[in-house]
Scaffold this motif. Structure first.
Motif, PDB file in Angstrom:
ATOM      1  N   THR A   5       0.836  -1.204   0.000  1.00 39.34           N
ATOM      2  CA  THR A   5       0.000   0.000   0.000  1.00 39.34           C
ATOM      3  C   THR A   5       0.866   1.248   0.000  1.00 39.34           C
ATOM      4  OG1 THR A   5      -1.759  -1.151   1.195  1.00 39.34           O
ATOM      5  CG2 THR A   5      -1.805   1.258   1.228  1.00 39.34           C
ATOM      6  N   ASP A   6       1.919   1.241   0.825  1.00 41.68           N
ATOM      7  CA  ASP A   6       2.855   2.363   0.855  1.00 41.68           C
ATOM      8  C   ASP A   6       3.492   2.577  -0.517  1.00 41.68           C
ATOM      9  OD1 ASP A   6       2.399   2.697   3.571  1.00 41.68           O
ATOM     10  OD2 ASP A   6       4.098   1.429   4.145  1.00 41.68           O
ATOM     11  N   ASP A   7       3.897   1.475  -1.147  1.00 38.95           N
ATOM     12  CA  ASP A   7       4.566   1.565  -2.438  1.00 38.95           C
ATOM     13  C   ASP A   7       3.628   2.104  -3.506  1.00 38.95           C
ATOM     14  OD1 ASP A   7       6.772   0.562  -1.189  1.00 38.95           O
ATOM     15  OD2 ASP A   7       6.585  -1.467  -2.013  1.00 38.95           O
ATOM     16  N   ALA A   8       2.384   1.669  -3.486  1.00 33.13           N
ATOM     17  CA  ALA A   8       1.409   2.156  -4.462  1.00 33.13           C
ATOM     18  C   ALA A   8       1.176   3.657  -4.288  1.00 33.13           C
ATOM     19  CB  ALA A   8       0.102   1.388  -4.332  1.00 33.13           C
ATOM     20  N   ALA A   9       1.083   4.093  -3.036  1.00 35.79           N
ATOM     21  CA  ALA A   9       0.877   5.516  -2.762  1.00 35.79           C
ATOM     22  C   ALA A   9       2.098   6.320  -3.191  1.00 35.79           C
ATOM     23  CB  ALA A   9       0.597   5.723  -1.278  1.00 35.79           C
ATOM     24  N   PHE A  10       3.278   5.759  -2.944  1.00 37.15           N
ATOM     25  CA  PHE A  10       4.499   6.450  -3.337  1.00 37.15           C
ATOM     26  C   PHE A  10       4.591   6.550  -4.860  1.00 37.15           C
ATOM     27  CE2 PHE A  10       9.066   6.375  -4.439  1.00 37.15           C
ATOM     28  CZ  PHE A  10       9.440   7.580  -3.860  1.00 37.15           C
ATOM     29  N   ARG A  11       4.239   5.489  -5.564  1.00 33.51           N
ATOM     30  CA  ARG A  11       4.265   5.526  -7.033  1.00 33.51           C
ATOM     31  C   ARG A  11       3.358   6.637  -7.561  1.00 33.51           C
ATOM     32  NH1 ARG A  11       6.053   2.008 -10.836  1.00 33.51           N
ATOM     33  NH2 ARG A  11       6.346   0.322  -9.320  1.00 33.51           N
ATOM     34  N   GLU A  12       2.169   6.754  -6.965  1.00 35.65           N
ATOM     35  CA  GLU A  12       1.237   7.797  -7.386  1.00 35.65           C
ATOM     36  C   GLU A  12       1.798   9.186  -7.076  1.00 35.65           C
ATOM     37  OE1 GLU A  12      -1.765   9.536  -9.250  1.00 35.65           O
ATOM     38  OE2 GLU A  12      -1.329   7.376  -9.224  1.00 35.65           O
ATOM     39  N   GLU A  13       2.483   9.314  -5.932  1.00 35.40           N
ATOM     40  CA  GLU A  13       3.105  10.586  -5.577  1.00 35.40           C
ATOM     41  C   GLU A  13       4.153  10.990  -6.602  1.00 35.40           C
ATOM     42  OE1 GLU A  13       6.035  12.507  -2.112  1.00 35.40           O
ATOM     43  OE2 GLU A  13       5.244  10.473  -1.871  1.00 35.40           O
ATOM     44  N   VAL A  14       4.989  10.029  -7.000  1.00 34.09           N
ATOM     45  CA  VAL A  14       6.037  10.311  -7.981  1.00 34.09           C
ATOM     46  C   VAL A  14       5.411  10.691  -9.322  1.00 34.09           C
ATOM     47  CG1 VAL A  14       7.985   9.355  -9.260  1.00 34.09           C
ATOM     48  CG2 VAL A  14       7.691   8.776  -6.854  1.00 34.09           C
ATOM     49  N   ARG A  15       4.439   9.905  -9.775  1.00 29.23           N
ATOM     50  CA  ARG A  15       3.792  10.184 -11.060  1.00 29.23           C
ATOM     51  C   ARG A  15       3.162  11.580 -11.073  1.00 29.23           C
ATOM     52  NH1 ARG A  15       0.392   4.607 -12.274  1.00 29.23           N
ATOM     53  NH2 ARG A  15       2.161   3.336 -13.008  1.00 29.23           N
ATOM     54  N   THR A  16       2.471  11.899  -9.988  1.00 25.29           N
ATOM     55  CA  THR A  16       1.788  13.184  -9.918  1.00 25.29           C
ATOM     56  C   THR A  16       2.782  14.334  -9.938  1.00 25.29           C
ATOM     57  OG1 THR A  16      -0.054  12.206  -8.677  1.00 25.29           O
ATOM     58  CG2 THR A  16       0.219  14.597  -8.540  1.00 25.29           C
ATOM     59  N   LEU A  18       5.871  14.436 -11.099  1.00 24.49           N
ATOM     60  CA  LEU A  18       6.515  14.559 -12.405  1.00 24.49           C
ATOM     61  C   LEU A  18       5.561  15.155 -13.436  1.00 24.49           C
ATOM     62  CD1 LEU A  18       8.507  11.193 -12.481  1.00 24.49           C
ATOM     63  CD2 LEU A  18       9.493  13.489 -12.395  1.00 24.49           C
ATOM     64  N   ALA A  19       4.306  14.721 -13.416  1.00 22.87           N
ATOM     65  CA  ALA A  19       3.324  15.256 -14.369  1.00 22.87           C
ATOM     66  C   ALA A  19       3.110  16.751 -14.153  1.00 22.87           C
ATOM     67  CB  ALA A  19       2.001  14.511 -14.223  1.00 22.87           C
ATOM     68  N   ALA A  27       9.189  21.570 -19.801  1.00 25.44           N
ATOM     69  CA  ALA A  27       8.565  20.619 -20.725  1.00 25.44           C
ATOM     70  C   ALA A  27       9.499  20.225 -21.867  1.00 25.44           C
ATOM     71  CB  ALA A  27       7.268  21.209 -21.277  1.00 25.44           C
ATOM     72  N   HIS A  28      10.290  21.186 -22.373  1.00 32.11           N
ATOM     73  CA  HIS A  28      11.144  20.892 -23.526  1.00 32.11           C
ATOM     74  C   HIS A  28      12.306  19.973 -23.177  1.00 32.11           C
ATOM     75  CE1 HIS A  28      13.479  23.977 -21.494  1.00 32.11           C
ATOM     76  NE2 HIS A  28      14.510  23.691 -22.267  1.00 32.11           N
ATOM     77  N   TYR A  83      10.364   7.854 -13.202  1.00 32.52           N
ATOM     78  CA  TYR A  83      11.152   8.942 -13.768  1.00 32.52           C
ATOM     79  C   TYR A  83      11.443   8.666 -15.245  1.00 32.52           C
ATOM     80  CZ  TYR A  83      14.655  12.660 -13.978  1.00 32.52           C
ATOM     81  OH  TYR A  83      15.352  13.795 -14.308  1.00 32.52           O
ATOM     82  N   ALA A  84      11.831   7.433 -15.524  1.00 35.45           N
ATOM     83  CA  ALA A  84      12.133   7.076 -16.908  1.00 35.45           C
ATOM     84  C   ALA A  84      10.860   7.046 -17.749  1.00 35.45           C
ATOM     85  CB  ALA A  84      12.834   5.720 -16.957  1.00 35.45           C
ATOM     86  N   ARG A  85       9.781   6.523 -17.198  1.00 36.49           N
ATOM     87  CA  ARG A  85       8.536   6.439 -17.961  1.00 36.49           C
ATOM     88  C   ARG A  85       7.920   7.813 -18.223  1.00 36.49           C
ATOM     89  NH1 ARG A  85       6.876   1.143 -14.498  1.00 36.49           N
ATOM     90  NH2 ARG A  85       7.922  -0.359 -15.879  1.00 36.49           N
ATOM     91  N   ALA A  86       8.240   8.784 -17.383  1.00 39.45           N
ATOM     92  CA  ALA A  86       7.767  10.147 -17.614  1.00 39.45           C
ATOM     93  C   ALA A  86       8.609  10.854 -18.666  1.00 39.45           C
ATOM     94  CB  ALA A  86       7.794  10.938 -16.312  1.00 39.45           C
ATOM     95  N   ASP A  87       9.650  10.173 -19.169  1.00 41.53           N
ATOM     96  CA  ASP A  87      10.557  10.743 -20.158  1.00 41.53           C
ATOM     97  C   ASP A  87      11.280  11.964 -19.592  1.00 41.53           C
ATOM     98  OD1 ASP A  87      11.741  10.359 -22.592  1.00 41.53           O
ATOM     99  OD2 ASP A  87      10.327  11.603 -23.704  1.00 41.53           O
ATOM    100  N   ALA A  88      11.536  11.927 -18.290  1.00 44.63           N
ATOM    101  CA  ALA A  88      12.233  13.039 -17.634  1.00 44.63           C
ATOM    102  C   ALA A  88      13.683  13.096 -18.107  1.00 44.63           C
ATOM    103  CB  ALA A  88      12.171  12.875 -16.119  1.00 44.63           C
TER     104      ALA A  88
END
Length: 392
Positions: A5-16, A18-19, A27-28, A83-88
């Motif tokens: 549960t912690d990991d899922a919440a952390f993943r959402e935190e990172v995704r949010t 970065l977005a 953005a560029h 981070y990689a999936r966000a193309d950062a």
């Protein structure tokens, strides 16, 4: 230990995060600084890296008492994946944050930690690595750069270093370098080495960029001619350099490898899309090779995770052999997917496409970071117990 549960919440935190942040002036930078493109928008990526630091996204695995977040292995892996999936953009602080920082935490004095860790955390100071030499590339024990302790220096005792390092990534952008030097006269191999921390901005150091086949110049030769650093700028005791250097290499093949894996996955998926769009996917040979690369990637990812969670002798060496050869062949496959047009550049200048750059840069994958020959020797001699290779 974190829960699912912690990991899922952390993943959402990172995704949010970065977005919300990879927009506007940042953005560029999406996708900038990948394989063989380390010089692209360097200053802007440095600013982005400092932006990450301001919001607590650097040094994630460092202990809290040293400024890190003390995240679990799983959560560190989640960050690198997202981070990689966000193309950062590629960060610029790898050598300080992921290599020297953990080594300082393990071997450094309280004074050294107080001096260097905060500025690595905030990305204020950049570091480069002084390991390889013209006569000691993958064979670190063969270094000949010399360090002598001068006790008669006017401002106190100092280490005086003479020699040459090569393939020094980002020396031209760095403030400090950590150097393996031979400090015991008459010593050989892994004996008599010391791990020194040296400021680069001094008269005794000359940095000469090396132009690569891609046109990039992030690698350098570094010449030391009476270069100096304070007596206190040594990690461990004199003669402990081999132990410290090997510990640092262990950190090099740590959790950040998972981010590398996701970067590889992005390259593979983009290449599949290119093959689909230009029709080369209809070629059964190309389609079969792409399918094989996809299957091999999944095996490679599992092995990378295993190497982080199990104390398997030789796992790091196997991982280096696997990913280096997989990535090199991916560059070759990219040229096949692109077709004969990939053999020439666009325009009059040496303006490489992403796939041309991948192909040319990945030719070195099986050499840097420990050549294939060295990795196989380590596996055969130290893991399998086979007779040592004859050395002249």
């Amino acid at each position: 230990m974190s829960t699912a549960t912690d990991d899922a919440a952390f993943r959402e935190e990172v995704r949010t995060w970065l977005a919300e942040n990879l927009t506007g002036k940042w953005a560029h930078l999406k996708g900038v600084g990948g394989t063989g493109s380390g010089e692209d928008a360097y200053d802007e990526r440095l600013a982005w890296n400092r932006h990450l630091a301001e919001h607590g996204w650097t040094c994630l695995g460092w202990p809290v008492e040293h400024g890190g977040r003390g995240l679990s292995l799983a959560q560190q892996a989640i960050f690198y994946e997202e981070y990689a999936r966000a193309d950062a953009p590629e960060t610029v602080n790898h050598l300080g944050e992921k290599l020297l920082g953990p080594t300082l935490i393990e071997f450094g004095t309280d004074e050294q930690k107080a001096r260097f860790l905060p500025k690595i955390l905030s990305v204020e100071e950049q570091w480069c690595q002084g390991y390889s030499e013209p006569g000691a590339g993958s064979d670190l024990a063969a270094v000949s750069t010399k360090g002598v302790l001068d006790t008669g220096a006017g401002s106190g005792a100092e280490w005086v270093v003479d020699g040459q390092k090569v393939w020094t990534s980002w020396a031209q952008e760095s403030d400090w370098i950590f150097v393996i030097a031979r400090t015991e006269p008459g010593s050989s191999r892994h004996h008599g080495l010391s791990f020194l921390l040296m400021p680069l901005d001094q008269e005794g150091i000359e940095i000469r960029p090396i132009e690569q086949i891609t046109g990039g110049r992030e690698f350098n030769e570094v010449w030391f001619t009476g270069a100096r650093t304070d007596e206190s700028m040594i990690l461990g005791e004199p003669g402990d350099g081999w132990k410290v250097a090997m510990a640092l290499l262990g950190f090099e093949r740590g959790v950040s490898v998972l981010g590398q894996q996701v970067g590889f996955e992005r390259e593979l998926n983009d290449l599949i899309e290119l093959a689909r769009s230009n029709g080369s996917l209809d070629d059964p040979v190309v389609r079969d090779r792409l399918a094989q690369h996809s299957a091999e990637f999944e095996v490679m990812r599992v092995n990378a995770i295993r190497s982080l969670t199990e104390a398997t002798p030789g796992a790091d060496n196997v991982a280096k052999l696997v990913w280096a050869n997989w990535h090199r062949r991916l560059g070759e496959l990219a040229m096949e997917v692109c077709g004969s047009g990939a053999l020439v550049t666009n325009g009059e200048m040496y303006d490489l496409t992403r796939w041309q750059n991948l192909y040319l840069f990945s030719r070195a994958d099986t050499l840097y970071g420990g050549s294939d020959e060295v990795q196989r020797n380590i596996i055969s001699e130290r893991v399998l117990g086979l007779p040592r290779e004859a050395r002249g």
